[in-house]
Design a protein around this motif. Structure first.
Motif, PDB file in Angstrom:
ATOM      1  N   SER A  87       0.827  -1.209   0.000  1.00 34.14           N
ATOM      2  CA  SER A  87       0.000   0.000   0.000  1.00 34.14           C
ATOM      3  C   SER A  87       0.860   1.257   0.000  1.00 34.14           C
ATOM      4  CB  SER A  87      -0.928  -0.006   1.218  1.00 34.14           C
ATOM      5  OG  SER A  87      -1.777  -1.121   1.201  1.00 34.14           O
ATOM      6  N   VAL A  88       1.941   1.239   0.772  1.00 35.79           N
ATOM      7  CA  VAL A  88       2.841   2.400   0.815  1.00 35.79           C
ATOM      8  C   VAL A  88       3.481   2.632  -0.545  1.00 35.79           C
ATOM      9  CG1 VAL A  88       5.041   3.214   1.745  1.00 35.79           C
ATOM     10  CG2 VAL A  88       3.295   2.332   3.288  1.00 35.79           C
ATOM     11  N   LEU A  89       3.960   1.579  -1.179  1.00 32.14           N
ATOM     12  CA  LEU A  89       4.608   1.712  -2.496  1.00 32.14           C
ATOM     13  C   LEU A  89       3.626   2.206  -3.549  1.00 32.14           C
ATOM     14  CD1 LEU A  89       6.878  -1.482  -2.575  1.00 32.14           C
ATOM     15  CD2 LEU A  89       7.557   0.886  -2.152  1.00 32.14           C
ATOM     16  N   HIS A  90       2.406   1.661  -3.520  1.00 33.65           N
ATOM     17  CA  HIS A  90       1.394   2.099  -4.484  1.00 33.65           C
ATOM     18  C   HIS A  90       1.034   3.564  -4.281  1.00 33.65           C
ATOM     19  CE1 HIS A  90      -2.942   2.837  -5.390  1.00 33.65           C
ATOM     20  NE2 HIS A  90      -2.535   2.431  -6.568  1.00 33.65           N
ATOM     21  N   SER A  91       0.860   3.968  -3.034  1.00 29.71           N
ATOM     22  CA  SER A  91       0.506   5.351  -2.749  1.00 29.71           C
ATOM     23  C   SER A  91       1.628   6.310  -3.147  1.00 29.71           C
ATOM     24  CB  SER A  91       0.182   5.494  -1.264  1.00 29.71           C
ATOM     25  OG  SER A  91      -0.304   6.773  -0.969  1.00 29.71           O
ATOM     26  N   LEU A  92       2.866   5.903  -2.881  1.00 32.76           N
ATOM     27  CA  LEU A  92       4.011   6.725  -3.295  1.00 32.76           C
ATOM     28  C   LEU A  92       4.074   6.877  -4.810  1.00 32.76           C
ATOM     29  CD1 LEU A  92       6.901   5.535  -0.942  1.00 32.76           C
ATOM     30  CD2 LEU A  92       5.937   7.844  -1.078  1.00 32.76           C
ATOM     31  N   LEU A  93       3.817   5.797  -5.534  1.00 35.44           N
ATOM     32  CA  LEU A  93       3.841   5.841  -6.994  1.00 35.44           C
ATOM     33  C   LEU A  93       2.774   6.783  -7.537  1.00 35.44           C
ATOM     34  CD1 LEU A  93       4.812   4.735  -9.747  1.00 35.44           C
ATOM     35  CD2 LEU A  93       3.146   2.881  -9.471  1.00 35.44           C
ATOM     36  N   GLN A  94       1.554   6.674  -6.991  1.00 38.00           N
ATOM     37  CA  GLN A  94       0.457   7.500  -7.491  1.00 38.00           C
ATOM     38  C   GLN A  94       0.697   8.988  -7.223  1.00 38.00           C
ATOM     39  OE1 GLN A  94      -2.066   6.629  -9.283  1.00 38.00           O
ATOM     40  NE2 GLN A  94      -2.458   4.466  -8.964  1.00 38.00           N
ATOM     41  N   THR A  95       1.123   9.318  -6.014  1.00 37.23           N
ATOM     42  CA  THR A  95       1.315  10.732  -5.669  1.00 37.23           C
ATOM     43  C   THR A  95       2.548  11.326  -6.337  1.00 37.23           C
ATOM     44  OG1 THR A  95       2.405   9.991  -3.623  1.00 37.23           O
ATOM     45  CG2 THR A  95       0.098  10.628  -3.466  1.00 37.23           C
ATOM     46  N   SER A  96       3.569  10.519  -6.563  1.00 34.57           N
ATOM     47  CA  SER A  96       4.785  11.048  -7.192  1.00 34.57           C
ATOM     48  C   SER A  96       4.546  11.466  -8.639  1.00 34.57           C
ATOM     49  CB  SER A  96       5.918  10.020  -7.123  1.00 34.57           C
ATOM     50  OG  SER A  96       5.568   8.840  -7.820  1.00 34.57           O
ATOM     51  N   VAL A  97       3.694  10.740  -9.358  1.00 34.10           N
ATOM     52  CA  VAL A  97       3.416  11.139 -10.752  1.00 34.10           C
ATOM     53  C   VAL A  97       2.501  12.351 -10.810  1.00 34.10           C
ATOM     54  CG1 VAL A  97       3.824   8.844 -11.735  1.00 34.10           C
ATOM     55  CG2 VAL A  97       1.538   9.446 -10.937  1.00 34.10           C
ATOM     56  N   VAL A  98       1.755  12.626  -9.731  1.00 40.68           N
ATOM     57  CA  VAL A  98       0.946  13.849  -9.683  1.00 40.68           C
ATOM     58  C   VAL A  98       1.835  15.064  -9.505  1.00 40.68           C
ATOM     59  CG1 VAL A  98      -0.834  15.083  -8.366  1.00 40.68           C
ATOM     60  CG2 VAL A  98      -1.097  12.650  -8.815  1.00 40.68           C
ATOM     61  N   LEU A  99       2.959  14.900  -8.799  1.00 39.54           N
ATOM     62  CA  LEU A  99       3.859  16.030  -8.541  1.00 39.54           C
ATOM     63  C   LEU A  99       4.472  16.606  -9.814  1.00 39.54           C
ATOM     64  CD1 LEU A  99       5.742  14.660  -5.385  1.00 39.54           C
ATOM     65  CD2 LEU A  99       4.007  16.455  -5.447  1.00 39.54           C
ATOM     66  N   ARG A 100       4.513  15.840 -10.880  1.00 37.54           N
ATOM     67  CA  ARG A 100       5.118  16.301 -12.132  1.00 37.54           C
ATOM     68  C   ARG A 100       4.157  17.138 -12.970  1.00 37.54           C
ATOM     69  NH1 ARG A 100       2.857  13.096 -15.984  1.00 37.54           N
ATOM     70  NH2 ARG A 100       4.294  13.800 -17.609  1.00 37.54           N
ATOM     71  N   LEU A 101       2.890  17.215 -12.583  1.00 41.67           N
ATOM     72  CA  LEU A 101       1.887  17.901 -13.391  1.00 41.67           C
ATOM     73  C   LEU A 101       1.945  19.417 -13.206  1.00 41.67           C
ATOM     74  CD1 LEU A 101      -1.219  15.584 -12.798  1.00 41.67           C
ATOM     75  CD2 LEU A 101       0.258  15.645 -14.808  1.00 41.67           C
ATOM     76  N   SER A 102       1.547  20.127 -14.274  1.00 40.43           N
ATOM     77  CA  SER A 102       1.360  21.574 -14.205  1.00 40.43           C
ATOM     78  C   SER A 102      -0.128  21.869 -14.284  1.00 40.43           C
ATOM     79  CB  SER A 102       2.077  22.266 -15.371  1.00 40.43           C
ATOM     80  OG  SER A 102       3.466  22.045 -15.300  1.00 40.43           O
TER      81      SER A 102
ATOM     82  N   LEU B 288      -8.759  25.704 -10.407  1.00 42.41           N
ATOM     83  CA  LEU B 288      -8.348  24.654  -9.475  1.00 42.41           C
ATOM     84  C   LEU B 288      -9.487  24.237  -8.550  1.00 42.41           C
ATOM     85  CD1 LEU B 288      -4.820  26.030  -8.592  1.00 42.41           C
ATOM     86  CD2 LEU B 288      -5.394  24.195 -10.156  1.00 42.41           C
ATOM     87  N   GLU B 289     -10.717  24.271  -9.060  1.00 42.95           N
ATOM     88  CA  GLU B 289     -11.871  23.858  -8.279  1.00 42.95           C
ATOM     89  C   GLU B 289     -12.084  22.351  -8.422  1.00 42.95           C
ATOM     90  OE1 GLU B 289     -15.185  26.167  -9.579  1.00 42.95           O
ATOM     91  OE2 GLU B 289     -14.587  27.928  -8.411  1.00 42.95           O
ATOM     92  N   ILE B 290     -12.071  21.656  -7.287  1.00 45.95           N
ATOM     93  CA  ILE B 290     -12.270  20.199  -7.259  1.00 45.95           C
ATOM     94  C   ILE B 290     -13.711  19.922  -6.840  1.00 45.95           C
ATOM     95  CG2 ILE B 290     -11.513  18.010  -6.235  1.00 45.95           C
ATOM     96  CD1 ILE B 290      -8.829  19.326  -5.654  1.00 45.95           C
ATOM     97  N   PRO B 291     -14.534  19.331  -7.713  1.00 44.60           N
ATOM     98  CA  PRO B 291     -15.935  19.052  -7.360  1.00 44.60           C
ATOM     99  C   PRO B 291     -16.057  17.829  -6.452  1.00 44.60           C
ATOM    100  CG  PRO B 291     -15.503  18.276  -9.570  1.00 44.60           C
ATOM    101  CD  PRO B 291     -14.231  18.948  -9.101  1.00 44.60           C
ATOM    102  N   HIS B 292     -15.428  17.909  -5.295  1.00 48.09           N
ATOM    103  CA  HIS B 292     -15.391  16.781  -4.358  1.00 48.09           C
ATOM    104  C   HIS B 292     -15.183  17.329  -2.961  1.00 48.09           C
ATOM    105  CE1 HIS B 292     -15.212  12.509  -3.645  1.00 48.09           C
ATOM    106  NE2 HIS B 292     -15.078  12.251  -4.939  1.00 48.09           N
ATOM    107  N   PHE B 293     -15.306  16.452  -1.937  1.00 48.31           N
ATOM    108  CA  PHE B 293     -15.065  16.915  -0.569  1.00 48.31           C
ATOM    109  C   PHE B 293     -13.671  16.546  -0.083  1.00 48.31           C
ATOM    110  CE2 PHE B 293     -16.815  12.672  -0.165  1.00 48.31           C
ATOM    111  CZ  PHE B 293     -16.135  12.090   0.883  1.00 48.31           C
TER     112      PHE B 293
ATOM    113  N   CYS C 278      -9.352  15.553  -1.831  1.00 46.93           N
ATOM    114  CA  CYS C 278      -8.497  15.552  -3.017  1.00 46.93           C
ATOM    115  C   CYS C 278      -8.466  14.154  -3.630  1.00 46.93           C
ATOM    116  CB  CYS C 278      -7.088  16.021  -2.657  1.00 46.93           C
ATOM    117  SG  CYS C 278      -6.972  17.792  -2.378  1.00 46.93           S
ATOM    118  N   GLU C 279      -9.482  13.838  -4.396  1.00 50.17           N
ATOM    119  CA  GLU C 279      -9.553  12.560  -5.096  1.00 50.17           C
ATOM    120  C   GLU C 279      -8.625  12.632  -6.300  1.00 50.17           C
ATOM    121  OE1 GLU C 279     -10.792   9.246  -7.417  1.00 50.17           O
ATOM    122  OE2 GLU C 279     -11.196  11.283  -8.066  1.00 50.17           O
ATOM    123  N   ILE C 280      -7.779  11.633  -6.477  1.00 47.66           N
ATOM    124  CA  ILE C 280      -6.686  11.711  -7.445  1.00 47.66           C
ATOM    125  C   ILE C 280      -7.187  11.917  -8.869  1.00 47.66           C
ATOM    126  CG2 ILE C 280      -6.563   9.171  -7.619  1.00 47.66           C
ATOM    127  CD1 ILE C 280      -3.507   9.567  -8.037  1.00 47.66           C
ATOM    128  N   LYS C 281      -8.268  11.265  -9.224  1.00 48.90           N
ATOM    129  CA  LYS C 281      -8.788  11.405 -10.590  1.00 48.90           C
ATOM    130  C   LYS C 281      -9.251  12.828 -10.856  1.00 48.90           C
ATOM    131  CE  LYS C 281     -12.109   9.307 -13.773  1.00 48.90           C
ATOM    132  NZ  LYS C 281     -13.213   8.333 -13.930  1.00 48.90           N
TER     133      LYS C 281
END
Length: 327
Positions: A152-167, A172-177, A179-182
């Protein structure tokens, strides 16, 4: 529009469930109640298991871990949402958003893996009862939980690390309650192909793999139960799996319902409303599912509260006796 890096903007806006101010107190009270029920209900399960030596078995060891994960799972999203409603603010900083995303994925993955481990435990107990105590020893139980954490730790690290590369752009309005990754990836101005591939890989790793393991375990369990001659034996074998099967059904059905509903409709708030089922409702119902039909849990809870209620009279009696001796 020229994309800008998110570090220059530094925050998102969580839109939540409704823009109407009149509904905010109702939403606050509803989610506060559900959160408190979830926390106290799962804490009672942990207390019952830890205080009763008869429950120091693999099945209840995994159940205690599941209860702990459920508390952490809801705590990653609900307190922030309640704080935003109370302060009438929708802002979440970039760092908090990434942190929330990381821990949400971590505990969601742990939920999946621990449910799979519990299915494997029931498979060994019913299909191989003579070798169960030797096979499912404390060392293996600890190893299975440790592997679940590492995956779980490795998967979570992988998912969040690829988000860090985004511009990101200025919207920046998220229609959620939370920070859902999608939802966060959809706000990016840069190419998200790698993120989409990683999310599909994660869905297979966290969804397909554990679900296949659960289905395989229960297919063997059902075939073993059908081979039992007596009706009482069949009922006893099935009753040991009923609670776990109910939780699995509830968790996976609500999770699949969220993603199917999000693809079928374009409503901004439909995904957030559907996500409540597996992020809040399912962890809240788990203690009830495991305690209402489980005599061992009920006995342990009565025993724990019985001891607590007896401490007061015993302590007062001791003080009275000491006072008489001094006199």
């Amino acid at each position: 529009m020229e994309p800008r890096n998110l570090t220059a903007i530094s925050e998102f806006l969580l839109l939540g469930f409704s823009k109407e101010p009149a509904f905010q107190p109702l939403i606050f009270g509803l989610f506060l109640s559900m959160y408190l029920i979830t926390v106290f209900g799962n804490l009672l399960i942990i207390l019952a298991i830890s205080s009763d030596s008869h429950l120091h078995t693999p099945m209840y060891f995994f159940l205690a871990n599941l209860s702990f994960v459920d508390i952490c799972f809801t705590s990653t999203t609900i307190p922030k949402m309640l704080w935003n409603i109370q302060t009438q603010s929708k802002v979440i900083t970039y760092e908090d958003c990434i942190t929330q995303m990381y821990f949400f994925l971590l505990f969601a993955g742990l939920d999946n893996y621990i449910l799979t481990v519990m299915a494997y435990d029931r498979f060994l107990a019913i299909c191989h009862p003579l070798h169960y105590t030797v096979s499912m020893n404390p060392r293996l139980c600890g190893l299975l939980v440790l592997v679940s954490w590492i995956m779980s730790v490795l998967h979570s690290l992988l998912q969040t690390s690829v988000v860090l590369r985004l511009s990101f752009c200025t919207d920046l309005e998220i229609p959620h309650f939370f920070c859902e990754i999608k939802q966060v990836v959809q706000l990016a101005c840069s190419d998200t192909f790698l993120n989409d591939m990683v999310m599909y890989f994660g869905a297979g790793l966290l969804g397909g793999g554990p679900l296949a393991g659960i289905l395989y375990s229960y297919s063997k369990i059902v075939s073993s139960i059908c081979g039992i001659s007596s009706a009482q034996g069949k009922y006893k074998a099935f009753s040991t799996c009923a609670s776990h099967l109910s939780v699995v059904f509830l968790f996976y059905c609500t999770s699949l319902g969220v993603y199917l509903s999000s693809t079928a409709t374009q409503s901004s708030y439909s995904g957030a409303t559907a996500s409540v089922m597996y992020t809040v409702v399912t962890p809240m119902l788990n203690p009830f599912i495991y305690s209402l039909r489980n005599r061992d849990i009920k006995r342990a809870l009565k025993k724990s509260f019985g001891k607590e209620t007896m401490k007061g009279p015993i302590a007062l009696g001791q003080l009275h006796l000491m006072a008489e001796l001094k006199a």
